[in-house]
Design a protein around this motif. Sequence first.
Motif, PDB file in Angstrom:
ATOM      1  N   THR A  34       0.886  -1.252   0.139  1.00 21.66           N
ATOM      2  CA  THR A  34      -0.087  -0.039   0.045  1.00 21.66           C
ATOM      3  C   THR A  34       0.857   1.156   0.055  1.00 21.66           C
ATOM      4  O   THR A  34       2.056   1.406   0.525  1.00 21.66           O
ATOM      5  CB  THR A  34      -0.833  -0.013   1.337  1.00 21.66           C
ATOM      6  OG1 THR A  34      -0.245   0.265   2.448  1.00 21.66           O
ATOM      7  CG2 THR A  34      -1.664  -1.311   1.502  1.00 21.66           C
ATOM      8  N   GLY A  35       0.263   2.512  -0.384  1.00 23.23           N
ATOM      9  CA  GLY A  35       0.955   3.533  -0.205  1.00 23.23           C
ATOM     10  C   GLY A  35       0.693   3.821   1.481  1.00 23.23           C
ATOM     11  O   GLY A  35       0.054   3.291   2.012  1.00 23.23           O
ATOM     12  N   VAL A  36       1.317   5.078   1.716  1.00 22.19           N
ATOM     13  CA  VAL A  36       1.175   5.623   3.057  1.00 22.19           C
ATOM     14  C   VAL A  36       0.635   7.142   3.063  1.00 22.19           C
ATOM     15  O   VAL A  36       1.159   7.873   2.428  1.00 22.19           O
ATOM     16  CB  VAL A  36       2.434   5.662   3.829  1.00 22.19           C
ATOM     17  CG1 VAL A  36       2.490   6.042   5.390  1.00 22.19           C
ATOM     18  CG2 VAL A  36       3.044   4.141   3.773  1.00 22.19           C
ATOM     19  N   VAL A  37      -0.257   7.279   3.930  1.00 20.46           N
ATOM     20  CA  VAL A  37      -0.782   8.844   3.966  1.00 20.46           C
ATOM     21  C   VAL A  37      -0.922   9.292   5.206  1.00 20.46           C
ATOM     22  O   VAL A  37      -0.859   8.139   6.304  1.00 20.46           O
ATOM     23  CB  VAL A  37      -2.357   8.657   3.270  1.00 20.46           C
ATOM     24  CG1 VAL A  37      -2.383   8.092   2.107  1.00 20.46           C
ATOM     25  CG2 VAL A  37      -3.355   7.904   4.307  1.00 20.46           C
ATOM     26  N   VAL A  38      -1.024  10.482   5.214  1.00 20.71           N
ATOM     27  CA  VAL A  38      -1.455  11.312   6.792  1.00 20.71           C
ATOM     28  C   VAL A  38      -2.555  11.901   6.517  1.00 20.71           C
ATOM     29  O   VAL A  38      -3.035  12.685   5.548  1.00 20.71           O
ATOM     30  CB  VAL A  38      -0.344  12.198   6.965  1.00 20.71           C
ATOM     31  CG1 VAL A  38      -0.782  13.152   8.127  1.00 20.71           C
ATOM     32  CG2 VAL A  38       1.101  11.634   7.268  1.00 20.71           C
ATOM     33  N   ILE A  39      -3.759  11.424   7.357  1.00 24.48           N
ATOM     34  CA  ILE A  39      -4.798  11.996   7.348  1.00 24.48           C
ATOM     35  C   ILE A  39      -4.918  13.040   8.215  1.00 24.48           C
ATOM     36  O   ILE A  39      -4.311  13.095   9.635  1.00 24.48           O
ATOM     37  CB  ILE A  39      -6.139  10.996   7.949  1.00 24.48           C
ATOM     38  CG1 ILE A  39      -5.941   9.821   6.930  1.00 24.48           C
ATOM     39  CG2 ILE A  39      -7.287  11.588   7.965  1.00 24.48           C
ATOM     40  CD1 ILE A  39      -6.765   8.506   7.696  1.00 24.48           C
ATOM     41  N   SER A  40      -5.376  14.236   8.034  1.00 18.05           N
ATOM     42  CA  SER A  40      -5.394  15.434   8.753  1.00 18.05           C
ATOM     43  C   SER A  40      -6.753  16.196   8.815  1.00 18.05           C
ATOM     44  O   SER A  40      -7.715  15.808   7.960  1.00 18.05           O
ATOM     45  CB  SER A  40      -4.414  16.580   8.165  1.00 18.05           C
ATOM     46  OG  SER A  40      -4.647  16.722   7.061  1.00 18.05           O
ATOM     47  N   THR A  41      -6.828  16.658  10.120  1.00 17.22           N
ATOM     48  CA  THR A  41      -8.308  17.466  10.364  1.00 17.22           C
ATOM     49  C   THR A  41      -7.982  18.696  11.216  1.00 17.22           C
ATOM     50  O   THR A  41      -7.015  18.525  12.185  1.00 17.22           O
ATOM     51  CB  THR A  41      -9.343  16.653  10.428  1.00 17.22           C
ATOM     52  OG1 THR A  41     -10.634  17.543  10.655  1.00 17.22           O
ATOM     53  CG2 THR A  41      -9.133  16.194  11.973  1.00 17.22           C
ATOM     54  N   GLY A  42      -8.758  20.096  10.962  1.00 18.32           N
ATOM     55  CA  GLY A  42      -8.249  20.994  11.748  1.00 18.32           C
ATOM     56  C   GLY A  42      -7.163  21.680  11.194  1.00 18.32           C
ATOM     57  O   GLY A  42      -6.422  21.212  10.252  1.00 18.32           O
ATOM     58  N   SER A  43      -6.829  22.758  12.203  1.00 19.39           N
ATOM     59  CA  SER A  43      -5.566  23.777  11.562  1.00 19.39           C
ATOM     60  C   SER A  43      -5.251  24.220  13.016  1.00 19.39           C
ATOM     61  O   SER A  43      -5.713  24.537  13.889  1.00 19.39           O
ATOM     62  CB  SER A  43      -5.831  24.665  10.473  1.00 19.39           C
ATOM     63  OG  SER A  43      -6.968  25.493  10.926  1.00 19.39           O
TER      64      SER A  43
END
Length: 182
Positions: A34-43
């Motif tokens: 698989t690929g690798v992701v970073v999930i983000s929310t907010g700032s």
Amino acid sequence: MQATVRQATAPESDAPAAPFDERRFRSALGRFATGVVVISTGSGESLHAMTANAFMSGSLRPPLIVVSVGHRARMHERLMTDELFGVSVLSEAQEPHSRHFAGEAQSCFASSLAPRFAAVDGLPGVVLLEHAAARFAARIVDRHPCGDHTLFVGQVLVFSLDEHAPLIFFGGRYASVACAMT
């Protein structure tokens, strides 16, 4: 080459079922690169990000992506209430970012190598990692319980891609792809 096939559920019979081997099942799933992701929310101060490899395209029309997040993850609680999220597909140079957002402290981040997020114009509360191979900002349009995870379906509002080779995860280890990017 001979493979051993194990049933996930016992056949209907009077014979006692063999216990399900979760560790072996996890190893079998790890055979899928698989690929690798970073999930983000907010700032800003409310930014939360986590590493994941359970990411996929959902649809081209409308443009949908799907992330799978475990119920025990702090990100799960955030995505149950937030409306927007981001997904940054990591480049091979961002392995330390993956480790960092998976909870491993990275000493190399004392320098200028620290992860840097960029705001998405017109979408307050969505930030994406700079120098990622691809980036998606999405609005949650559906949530589906799936065992001990929830599948979060997001309609892509903005995306971008760069000519970086992706970071790969296979068999519990990071790898990269040696290919010409077109």
